[in-house]
Motif scaffolding. Sequence first.
Motif, PDB file in Angstrom:
ATOM      1  N   PRO A 192      -5.381  -7.959  19.121  1.00 42.97           N
ATOM      2  CA  PRO A 192      -4.104  -7.620  18.286  1.00 42.97           C
ATOM      3  C   PRO A 192      -4.570  -7.159  16.603  1.00 42.97           C
ATOM      4  CG  PRO A 192      -4.641 -10.189  18.409  1.00 42.97           C
ATOM      5  CD  PRO A 192      -5.598  -9.364  19.600  1.00 42.97           C
ATOM      6  N   LEU A 193      -5.999  -7.547  16.282  1.00 37.83           N
ATOM      7  CA  LEU A 193      -6.295  -7.092  14.985  1.00 37.83           C
ATOM      8  C   LEU A 193      -6.590  -5.592  14.990  1.00 37.83           C
ATOM      9  CD1 LEU A 193      -7.224  -8.463  12.392  1.00 37.83           C
ATOM     10  CD2 LEU A 193      -9.498  -8.240  13.331  1.00 37.83           C
ATOM     11  N   ALA A 194      -7.084  -4.933  16.124  1.00 32.54           N
ATOM     12  CA  ALA A 194      -7.191  -3.657  16.480  1.00 32.54           C
ATOM     13  C   ALA A 194      -5.877  -2.806  16.358  1.00 32.54           C
ATOM     14  CB  ALA A 194      -8.066  -3.245  17.756  1.00 32.54           C
ATOM     15  N   LEU A 195      -4.741  -3.528  16.976  1.00 26.36           N
ATOM     16  CA  LEU A 195      -3.495  -2.924  17.113  1.00 26.36           C
ATOM     17  C   LEU A 195      -2.664  -2.958  15.557  1.00 26.36           C
ATOM     18  CD1 LEU A 195      -2.345  -4.254  20.310  1.00 26.36           C
ATOM     19  CD2 LEU A 195      -2.999  -1.965  19.970  1.00 26.36           C
ATOM     20  N   VAL A 196      -2.769  -4.306  14.863  1.00 27.54           N
ATOM     21  CA  VAL A 196      -2.009  -4.374  13.785  1.00 27.54           C
ATOM     22  C   VAL A 196      -2.556  -3.406  12.541  1.00 27.54           C
ATOM     23  CG1 VAL A 196      -1.248  -5.825  12.092  1.00 27.54           C
ATOM     24  CG2 VAL A 196      -0.926  -6.457  14.563  1.00 27.54           C
ATOM     25  N   LEU A 197      -3.738  -3.427  12.434  1.00 24.83           N
ATOM     26  CA  LEU A 197      -4.440  -3.209  10.987  1.00 24.83           C
ATOM     27  C   LEU A 197      -4.018  -1.322  10.596  1.00 24.83           C
ATOM     28  CD1 LEU A 197      -7.751  -5.136  10.575  1.00 24.83           C
ATOM     29  CD2 LEU A 197      -5.411  -5.555  10.036  1.00 24.83           C
ATOM     30  N   PRO A 198      -4.277  -0.668  11.910  1.00 29.70           N
ATOM     31  CA  PRO A 198      -3.891   0.633  11.462  1.00 29.70           C
ATOM     32  C   PRO A 198      -2.633   1.131  11.138  1.00 29.70           C
ATOM     33  CG  PRO A 198      -5.363   0.557  13.468  1.00 29.70           C
ATOM     34  CD  PRO A 198      -5.058  -0.877  13.283  1.00 29.70           C
ATOM     35  N   LYS A 199      -1.703   0.638  11.842  1.00 33.62           N
ATOM     36  CA  LYS A 199      -0.215   0.741  11.669  1.00 33.62           C
ATOM     37  C   LYS A 199       0.148   0.029  10.205  1.00 33.62           C
ATOM     38  CE  LYS A 199       1.571   3.303  15.066  1.00 33.62           C
ATOM     39  NZ  LYS A 199       2.184   4.387  14.912  1.00 33.62           N
ATOM     40  N   THR A 200      -0.456  -1.160   9.970  1.00 31.44           N
ATOM     41  CA  THR A 200      -0.076  -1.833   8.619  1.00 31.44           C
ATOM     42  C   THR A 200      -0.516  -0.948   7.537  1.00 31.44           C
ATOM     43  OG1 THR A 200      -0.296  -3.865   9.691  1.00 31.44           O
ATOM     44  CG2 THR A 200      -0.718  -3.958   7.332  1.00 31.44           C
ATOM     45  N   ARG A 201      -1.588  -0.280   7.577  1.00 28.77           N
ATOM     46  CA  ARG A 201      -1.970   0.627   6.607  1.00 28.77           C
ATOM     47  C   ARG A 201      -1.341   1.719   6.393  1.00 28.77           C
ATOM     48  NH1 ARG A 201      -6.763   1.507   3.949  1.00 28.77           N
ATOM     49  NH2 ARG A 201      -8.068  -0.015   5.244  1.00 28.77           N
ATOM     50  N   ARG A 202      -0.484   2.281   7.559  1.00 30.55           N
ATOM     51  CA  ARG A 202       0.077   3.654   7.313  1.00 30.55           C
ATOM     52  C   ARG A 202       1.515   3.162   6.981  1.00 30.55           C
ATOM     53  NH1 ARG A 202       3.087   7.114  10.663  1.00 30.55           N
ATOM     54  NH2 ARG A 202       2.974   5.955  12.547  1.00 30.55           N
ATOM     55  N   LEU A 203       2.176   2.174   7.734  1.00 33.52           N
ATOM     56  CA  LEU A 203       3.581   2.023   7.488  1.00 33.52           C
ATOM     57  C   LEU A 203       3.962   0.634   6.357  1.00 33.52           C
ATOM     58  CD1 LEU A 203       4.752   1.702  11.108  1.00 33.52           C
ATOM     59  CD2 LEU A 203       4.892   3.728   9.503  1.00 33.52           C
ATOM     60  N   ALA A 204       2.955  -0.120   6.230  1.00 34.04           N
ATOM     61  CA  ALA A 204       3.371  -1.170   5.267  1.00 34.04           C
ATOM     62  C   ALA A 204       2.328  -1.252   4.035  1.00 34.04           C
ATOM     63  CB  ALA A 204       3.211  -2.483   6.134  1.00 34.04           C
ATOM     64  N   SER A 205       1.591  -0.230   3.793  1.00 32.67           N
ATOM     65  CA  SER A 205       0.861  -0.340   2.350  1.00 32.67           C
ATOM     66  C   SER A 205       1.620   0.014   1.232  1.00 32.67           C
ATOM     67  CB  SER A 205      -0.248   0.690   2.767  1.00 32.67           C
ATOM     68  OG  SER A 205       0.089   1.859   2.567  1.00 32.67           O
ATOM     69  N   SER A 206       1.243  -0.205   0.005  1.00 35.20           N
ATOM     70  CA  SER A 206       1.941   0.174  -1.118  1.00 35.20           C
ATOM     71  C   SER A 206       1.294   0.748  -2.001  1.00 35.20           C
ATOM     72  CB  SER A 206       2.485  -1.312  -1.963  1.00 35.20           C
ATOM     73  OG  SER A 206       1.346  -1.865  -2.423  1.00 35.20           O
ATOM     74  N   THR A 207       1.722   1.563  -3.089  1.00 31.44           N
ATOM     75  CA  THR A 207       0.986   2.259  -3.968  1.00 31.44           C
ATOM     76  C   THR A 207      -0.104   1.376  -4.853  1.00 31.44           C
ATOM     77  OG1 THR A 207       2.550   2.114  -5.679  1.00 31.44           O
ATOM     78  CG2 THR A 207       2.573   4.080  -4.302  1.00 31.44           C
ATOM     79  N   ALA A 208       0.342   0.415  -4.806  1.00 25.43           N
ATOM     80  CA  ALA A 208      -0.698  -0.781  -5.525  1.00 25.43           C
ATOM     81  C   ALA A 208      -1.764  -0.758  -4.828  1.00 25.43           C
ATOM     82  CB  ALA A 208      -0.012  -1.877  -5.676  1.00 25.43           C
ATOM     83  N   GLU A 209      -2.061  -0.329  -3.695  1.00 26.15           N
ATOM     84  CA  GLU A 209      -3.358  -0.484  -3.137  1.00 26.15           C
ATOM     85  C   GLU A 209      -4.315   0.714  -3.752  1.00 26.15           C
ATOM     86  OE1 GLU A 209      -3.461  -1.807   1.372  1.00 26.15           O
ATOM     87  OE2 GLU A 209      -1.219  -1.197   0.995  1.00 26.15           O
ATOM     88  N   ALA A 210      -3.663   1.687  -3.987  1.00 20.32           N
ATOM     89  CA  ALA A 210      -4.391   2.904  -4.528  1.00 20.32           C
ATOM     90  C   ALA A 210      -4.779   2.801  -6.042  1.00 20.32           C
ATOM     91  CB  ALA A 210      -3.651   4.072  -4.172  1.00 20.32           C
ATOM     92  N   ASP A 211      -3.851   2.149  -6.799  1.00 22.82           N
ATOM     93  CA  ASP A 211      -3.688   2.051  -8.141  1.00 22.82           C
ATOM     94  C   ASP A 211      -4.595   0.982  -8.771  1.00 22.82           C
ATOM     95  OD1 ASP A 211      -1.811   4.043  -8.049  1.00 22.82           O
ATOM     96  OD2 ASP A 211      -0.180   2.571  -8.393  1.00 22.82           O
ATOM     97  N   GLY A 212      -5.030  -0.147  -7.646  1.00 18.94           N
ATOM     98  CA  GLY A 212      -5.753  -1.130  -8.093  1.00 18.94           C
ATOM     99  C   GLY A 212      -5.083  -2.422  -8.327  1.00 18.94           C
ATOM    100  N   PRO A 213      -5.845  -3.454  -8.518  1.00 16.12           N
ATOM    101  CA  PRO A 213      -5.015  -4.965  -8.426  1.00 16.12           C
ATOM    102  C   PRO A 213      -4.211  -5.188  -9.695  1.00 16.12           C
ATOM    103  CG  PRO A 213      -7.445  -5.060  -8.685  1.00 16.12           C
ATOM    104  CD  PRO A 213      -7.402  -3.464  -8.321  1.00 16.12           C
ATOM    105  N   GLY A 214      -3.118  -5.567  -9.477  1.00 23.74           N
ATOM    106  CA  GLY A 214      -2.430  -6.255 -10.473  1.00 23.74           C
ATOM    107  C   GLY A 214      -2.895  -7.539 -10.805  1.00 23.74           C
ATOM    108  N   PRO A 215      -2.461  -8.145 -12.061  1.00 24.94           N
ATOM    109  CA  PRO A 215      -3.078  -9.535 -12.438  1.00 24.94           C
ATOM    110  C   PRO A 215      -2.276 -10.476 -11.713  1.00 24.94           C
ATOM    111  CG  PRO A 215      -1.408  -8.643 -14.161  1.00 24.94           C
ATOM    112  CD  PRO A 215      -1.457  -7.505 -12.963  1.00 24.94           C
ATOM    113  N   LEU A 216      -2.972 -11.560 -11.232  1.00 27.45           N
ATOM    114  CA  LEU A 216      -2.699 -12.745 -10.443  1.00 27.45           C
ATOM    115  C   LEU A 216      -1.933 -13.504 -11.346  1.00 27.45           C
ATOM    116  CD1 LEU A 216      -5.679 -13.587  -8.263  1.00 27.45           C
ATOM    117  CD2 LEU A 216      -3.573 -12.689  -7.494  1.00 27.45           C
TER     118      LEU A 216
END
Length: 482
Positions: A192-216
């Motif tokens: 299931p890891l091989a099925l979920v991760l590629p689609k999660t990156r394409r469909l459920a990612s956010s621009t924050a992943e490219a902009d860098g981490p925000g403050p915790l």
Amino acid sequence: MAGTAAPAPSASESEDAGVFSRAYRSLSIGIFLVILFIALEATAVGTAMPVVARELDGVSMYAFAFSGYFTTSLFGMVLAGQWSDLRGPLGSLTTGIATFAVGLLLSGMAGSMWSFLLGRAVQGFGGGLAFVALYVVVGRAYPERLQPAVMATAAAGWAIPSVVGPLAAGAITEHIGWRWVFLSITVLLLFPLALVLPKTRRLASSTAEADGPGPLDLRRIRLALALSLGVGLLQYAAHVSSWFSVVPAVSGAALLVPAVLGLLPQGTYRAARGLPSVVLLRGVAAGSLIAAESFVPLMLVTQRGLSPTLAGLSLTAGGLTWTLGSWVQSRPSLEPYRERLMTACMVVVAVSILALPSVLIEAVPVWSVVVAWALVCFGTGLVTSSSSVLLLQLSAPEEAGANSAALAISDGLSNVILLAAGGAAFAALGGGAVTHSTTVASGSHPVAFAAVFLAMAGVALVGVWVTTRLKATPVVRGRCEI
């Protein structure tokens, strides 16, 4: 914006698409399998634990194999909520599944009870990270019209293990060895890891992943630590048979209360309209079911003379009706009536729990418990899946992680609190001690069982009232009127 969801599939790709259409098939199957394998371990561990405790000379620490998992999962839930809101769910989901697998390996290869408990704690942390991240994936990757169907699919992932998990674990423990109950699932998680991760990156990612981490939010991290530590101390106090238990009990409560108030939506404790009531309802529904479920086999064994196997099988129909309830709420034609259905189902849950102790009367057939329990699980399945759908509808993308964590915390905490309260009432009225092995003196007083089920029916009735407060007229999505 940090919480903006990734672009959905094109109009031509997603027009009339279903959960298992080409656009979403691999992600939906992956989500189902992740939940299936984690749930399979959760339902199987109870069957294997008596052998584990005996072989590792850890009978005195038996209960901590369960409470340790729950304690660390709470911290994982809060961390996953922040992580998913700031960076998207991909990192939390990957880390959660990997950590859960490491915990399985540690438990399966444990040479002592302490190392086994460490593995269970690692599993709990990974499970908390993964489950909250999956909620965020559903909220971001699927259009709103498909989210009820995804929740129904997830419910099926829990139903199958509830039926086959204990039987499979028993066979593996008896013929191969208890270690393979844990080690086999480690390998299964790779698919299931091989099925979920590629689609999660394409469909459920956010621009924050490219902009860098925000403050915790360090305050929420501190509250999460206080929550986990408080729950751990309270559970430890419950297993200490001396006056000294007052010290960890008071300390745990002092940590737990402010942590809960800080981590759940404002107004949850008083059922403020909208999101707070959705979160509260989840805890009320889940807690009343779990607390009642813990005493059903016990009642059938001690009061009607059934074997533990037959008593346990009396609950299996509930796994199927739970899935049916979740499927019913996913029907598009019923969407306008969602809140009314939830109200009706909580009434069914309350009445059915109230009917369970009727089996204490010798003339009442034992099969009536199977029917009553099937109705309890049908109603709770519909309400639980619907609460997840409503939460996503009321949450802006950048708030889905924190709100999903709050929903999971409400679920888990209510299980512990209501089970502890039910156990205390049961013991006080002559029921004896309640353990995970569901062993109790045969002289348990019938009144003790009746009192527990009456109390849980009362909790479910509170849930009926809460369902009338689920609607709100938010000015900003994710903020509810009080």
